[in-house]
Motif scaffolding. Structure first.
Motif, mmCIF file in Angstrom:
data_model
loop_
_atom_site.group_PDB
_atom_site.id
_atom_site.type_symbol
_atom_site.label_atom_id
_atom_site.label_comp_id
_atom_site.label_asym_id
_atom_site.label_seq_id
_atom_site.Cartn_x
_atom_site.Cartn_y
_atom_site.Cartn_z
ATOM 1 N N GLU A 280 -8.593 13.366 7.530
ATOM 2 C CA GLU A 280 -8.989 13.232 6.120
ATOM 3 C C GLU A 280 -7.781 12.661 5.399
ATOM 4 O O GLU A 280 -6.735 13.311 5.305
ATOM 5 C CB GLU A 280 -9.377 14.592 5.534
ATOM 6 N N ASP A 281 -7.904 11.418 4.913
ATOM 7 C CA ASP A 281 -6.745 10.756 4.331
ATOM 8 C C ASP A 281 -7.129 9.915 3.125
ATOM 9 O O ASP A 281 -8.265 9.434 3.007
ATOM 10 C CB ASP A 281 -6.066 9.861 5.376
ATOM 11 N N LEU A 282 -6.144 9.742 2.241
ATOM 12 C CA LEU A 282 -6.269 8.884 1.067
ATOM 13 C C LEU A 282 -5.086 7.927 1.035
ATOM 14 O O LEU A 282 -3.959 8.318 1.351
ATOM 15 C CB LEU A 282 -6.288 9.715 -0.213
ATOM 16 N N LEU A 283 -5.352 6.692 0.652
ATOM 17 C CA LEU A 283 -4.275 5.719 0.484
ATOM 18 C C LEU A 283 -4.724 4.700 -0.555
ATOM 19 O O LEU A 283 -5.915 4.585 -0.868
ATOM 20 C CB LEU A 283 -3.920 5.043 1.804
ATOM 21 N N GLN A 284 -3.759 3.992 -1.141
ATOM 22 C CA GLN A 284 -4.072 3.050 -2.210
ATOM 23 C C GLN A 284 -3.439 1.699 -1.929
ATOM 24 O O GLN A 284 -2.249 1.603 -1.594
ATOM 25 C CB GLN A 284 -3.583 3.599 -3.555
ATOM 26 N N LEU A 285 -4.257 0.656 -2.053
ATOM 27 C CA LEU A 285 -3.816 -0.723 -1.906
ATOM 28 C C LEU A 285 -3.703 -1.335 -3.299
ATOM 29 O O LEU A 285 -4.642 -1.260 -4.092
ATOM 30 C CB LEU A 285 -4.808 -1.517 -1.059
ATOM 31 N N MET A 286 -2.564 -1.969 -3.581
ATOM 32 C CA MET A 286 -2.281 -2.430 -4.932
ATOM 33 C C MET A 286 -2.627 -3.903 -5.124
ATOM 34 O O MET A 286 -2.419 -4.738 -4.237
ATOM 35 C CB MET A 286 -0.805 -2.203 -5.271
ATOM 36 N N GLY B 213 0.822 -1.195 0.000
ATOM 37 C CA GLY B 213 0.000 0.000 0.000
ATOM 38 C C GLY B 213 0.857 1.246 0.000
ATOM 39 O O GLY B 213 2.053 1.207 0.326
ATOM 40 N N LEU B 214 0.236 2.361 -0.383
ATOM 41 C CA LEU B 214 0.938 3.640 -0.441
ATOM 42 C C LEU B 214 0.041 4.732 0.113
ATOM 43 O O LEU B 214 -1.162 4.766 -0.160
ATOM 44 C CB LEU B 214 1.322 3.994 -1.883
ATOM 45 N N THR B 215 0.643 5.621 0.899
ATOM 46 C CA THR B 215 -0.084 6.794 1.357
ATOM 47 C C THR B 215 -0.002 7.884 0.291
ATOM 48 O O THR B 215 0.848 7.859 -0.602
ATOM 49 C CB THR B 215 0.472 7.313 2.687
ATOM 50 N N TYR B 216 -0.916 8.819 0.394
ATOM 51 C CA TYR B 216 -0.991 9.929 -0.566
ATOM 52 C C TYR B 216 0.333 10.701 -0.568
ATOM 53 O O TYR B 216 0.970 10.846 0.483
ATOM 54 C CB TYR B 216 -2.140 10.843 -0.155
ATOM 55 N N PRO B 217 0.777 11.194 -1.726
ATOM 56 C CA PRO B 217 2.106 11.818 -1.782
ATOM 57 C C PRO B 217 2.230 13.130 -1.022
ATOM 58 O O PRO B 217 3.349 13.571 -0.730
ATOM 59 C CB PRO B 217 2.335 12.027 -3.277
ATOM 60 N N VAL B 218 1.112 13.769 -0.709
ATOM 61 C CA VAL B 218 1.095 14.993 0.099
ATOM 62 C C VAL B 218 -0.037 14.849 1.116
ATOM 63 O O VAL B 218 -0.867 13.949 0.988
ATOM 64 C CB VAL B 218 0.868 16.247 -0.778
ATOM 65 N N PRO B 219 -0.097 15.685 2.153
ATOM 66 C CA PRO B 219 -1.260 15.625 3.044
ATOM 67 C C PRO B 219 -2.549 15.819 2.254
ATOM 68 O O PRO B 219 -2.705 16.803 1.527
ATOM 69 C CB PRO B 219 -1.016 16.777 4.028
ATOM 70 N N ALA B 220 -3.478 14.871 2.374
ATOM 71 C CA ALA B 220 -4.717 14.954 1.600
ATOM 72 C C ALA B 220 -5.536 16.178 1.973
ATOM 73 O O ALA B 220 -6.215 16.763 1.129
ATOM 74 C CB ALA B 220 -5.542 13.687 1.805
ATOM 75 N N ALA C 141 1.359 9.759 7.385
ATOM 76 C CA ALA C 141 2.599 10.323 6.851
ATOM 77 C C ALA C 141 2.544 10.241 5.329
ATOM 78 O O ALA C 141 2.253 9.181 4.770
ATOM 79 C CB ALA C 141 3.794 9.545 7.386
ATOM 80 N N PRO C 142 2.813 11.325 4.630
ATOM 81 C CA PRO C 142 2.692 11.305 3.176
ATOM 82 C C PRO C 142 3.809 10.534 2.492
ATOM 83 O O PRO C 142 4.916 10.388 3.021
ATOM 84 C CB PRO C 142 2.744 12.794 2.809
ATOM 85 N N ASP C 143 3.480 10.006 1.309
ATOM 86 C CA ASP C 143 4.457 9.381 0.410
ATOM 87 C C ASP C 143 5.204 8.221 1.065
ATOM 88 O O ASP C 143 6.421 8.092 0.939
ATOM 89 C CB ASP C 143 5.437 10.447 -0.089
ATOM 90 N N GLN C 144 4.454 7.371 1.763
ATOM 91 C CA GLN C 144 5.044 6.221 2.443
ATOM 92 C C GLN C 144 4.474 4.922 1.874
ATOM 93 O O GLN C 144 3.340 4.875 1.408
ATOM 94 C CB GLN C 144 4.756 6.280 3.945
ATOM 95 N N ARG C 145 5.266 3.878 1.948
ATOM 96 C CA ARG C 145 4.814 2.546 1.565
ATOM 97 C C ARG C 145 4.609 1.720 2.829
ATOM 98 O O ARG C 145 5.302 1.899 3.822
ATOM 99 C CB ARG C 145 5.831 1.883 0.636
ATOM 100 N N PHE C 146 3.648 0.802 2.779
ATOM 101 C CA PHE C 146 3.376 -0.033 3.947
ATOM 102 C C PHE C 146 2.910 -1.405 3.478
ATOM 103 O O PHE C 146 2.486 -1.599 2.332
ATOM 104 C CB PHE C 146 2.322 0.625 4.853
ATOM 105 N N ASP C 147 2.980 -2.351 4.393
ATOM 106 C CA ASP C 147 2.592 -3.731 4.094
ATOM 107 C C ASP C 147 1.334 -4.171 4.810
ATOM 108 O O ASP C 147 0.749 -5.189 4.450
ATOM 109 C CB ASP C 147 3.732 -4.694 4.463
ATOM 110 N N ARG C 148 0.917 -3.409 5.820
ATOM 111 C CA ARG C 148 -0.262 -3.801 6.577
ATOM 112 C C ARG C 148 -1.165 -2.595 6.803
ATOM 113 O O ARG C 148 -0.692 -1.519 7.205
ATOM 114 C CB ARG C 148 0.124 -4.417 7.916
ATOM 115 N N LEU C 149 -2.463 -2.794 6.569
ATOM 116 C CA LEU C 149 -3.417 -1.712 6.751
ATOM 117 C C LEU C 149 -3.655 -1.414 8.223
ATOM 118 O O LEU C 149 -4.183 -0.354 8.559
ATOM 119 C CB LEU C 149 -4.739 -2.060 6.050
ATOM 120 N N ASP C 150 -3.266 -2.321 9.094
ATOM 121 C CA ASP C 150 -3.390 -2.040 10.523
ATOM 122 C C ASP C 150 -2.123 -1.423 11.104
ATOM 123 O O ASP C 150 -1.999 -1.272 12.321
ATOM 124 C CB ASP C 150 -3.763 -3.309 11.300
#
Length: 320
Positions: A212-218, A166-173, A181-190
């Motif tokens: 208020e946040d946006l993130l994308q799971l691939m 997953g990836l967080t939004y590149p800037v504060p949404a 935290a913006p522009d970060q990669r992660f492996d767990r949604l928890d």
């Protein structure tokens, strides 16, 4: 179920089962009965439930994108596409369980026509949806569906086939209101990286903090389920992942303070996408970014494309 001409938005949707209370999981914006400013576009007047976005995404480009992101110019100023802000036309159907709408786009739009059908299954607590896309010109456009769930009905647990990547939004949404935290990669949604505190668990709602946040799971490999623990129901979203491979999460947890949001919008968007977040119309990431290939659906005149999805509900076993 209620299908609205404005944006072909679907909500409310009420699921029933013998021996269980009715279940209405789709969000309806809290200002839906209020007059709102004339500067607000059609989408904001009717915001609710699930609607198609062709093309998907914002039309204003953030000024503080990371180094390496290049600018793109959208073909119009309609966020989430012209169709999200205008009335569609009804199409008659022979099936009493099916509703259908269509919209013809302006001559300057690369899309000629969209058609949406929604069928309530008479033999199950389920709704089957189809979005038929007809291109006017050859184009590649970011596309998404926009199911948005209410978070004002007690505890909700989000179950995924896998948590990442997953990836967080590149800037504060939402500047000053975003928690991740913006522009970060992660492996767990928890355990999503956050600013100034422990990682955020975005599998459980309501959250301990408004944001208020946006993130994308691939590359999800199965459906997504939201368990409404205090309602005694679960809602499952399934869709054609060959066309829309990712899932964008829109965590709107009383994070926007400006009218008409006014710190009272409590909803979770679970949005199947082929896009770079909601930025694909205005920006492109560098070539080595994980989402650099998520440019959108390749559409060809004379070769319509249909995106299928399904919302189904199941009563839960009694919860402790």
């Amino acid at each position: 179920m209620t299908l609205n001409r404005l944006g072909a938005m679907l909500a409310p949707v009420v699921f029933t089962a013998p021996g269980h209370p009715d279940f209405s999981p789709m969000q309806v914006a809290p200002w839906h009965t209020e007059p709102i400013g004339a500067e607000q576009t059609g989408l904001m007047h009717g915001l609710r439930g699930d609607w198609p976005c062709v093309p998907f995404g914002r039309t204003d480009r953030p000024s503080d994108l990371p180094t390496g992101w290049s600018a793109r110019t959208p073909h119009d100023d309609w966020g989430h596409g012209h169709s999200a802000h205008h009335d569609w036309a009804w199409i008659s159907t022979e099936d009493p369980h099916t509703l259908a709408l269509t919209i013809t786009l302006p001559a300057t739009d690369p899309i000629a026509r969209l058609t949406r059908t929604v069928r309530a299954r008479p033999d199950a607590a389920a709704v089957e949806l189809a979005l038929h896309i007809e291109a006017r010109t050859a184009c590649t456009l970011p596309v998404a569906l926009h199911p948005t769930l209410r978070l004002d009905a007690g505890r909700v647990a989000l179950d995924l086939p896998q948590h990442g990547p997953g990836l967080t939004y590149p800037v504060p949404a939402e500047p000053g209101r975003s928690r991740l935290a913006p522009d970060q990669r992660f492996d767990r949604l928890d355990a999503v990286p956050s600013t100034g505190g422990p990682p955020a668990d975005l599998t459980r709602f309501p959250q301990p903090h408004d944001s208020e946040d946006l993130l994308q799971l691939m590359a999800l490999d199965g459906p997504v389920t939201a368990r409404y623990l205090d309602c005694g129901w679960a809602l499952t979203l399934d869709w054609d992942r060959t066309l829309l491979p990712d899932l964008m999460l829109w965590v709107s947890h009383r994070g926007r303070l400006q009218p008409p949001w006014s710190g009272r919008h409590l909803a979770l968007g679970i949005e199947p996408v082929c896009s770079v977040f909601d930025l694909g119309r205005v920006a492109a990431p560098p070539a080595d970014h994980p989402l650099s290939t998520r440019t959108g659906l390749v559409l060809t005149p004379g070769v319509p494309m249909t995106v299928h999805s399904r919302l189904s509900a199941q009563p839960l076993a009694p919860q402790p």
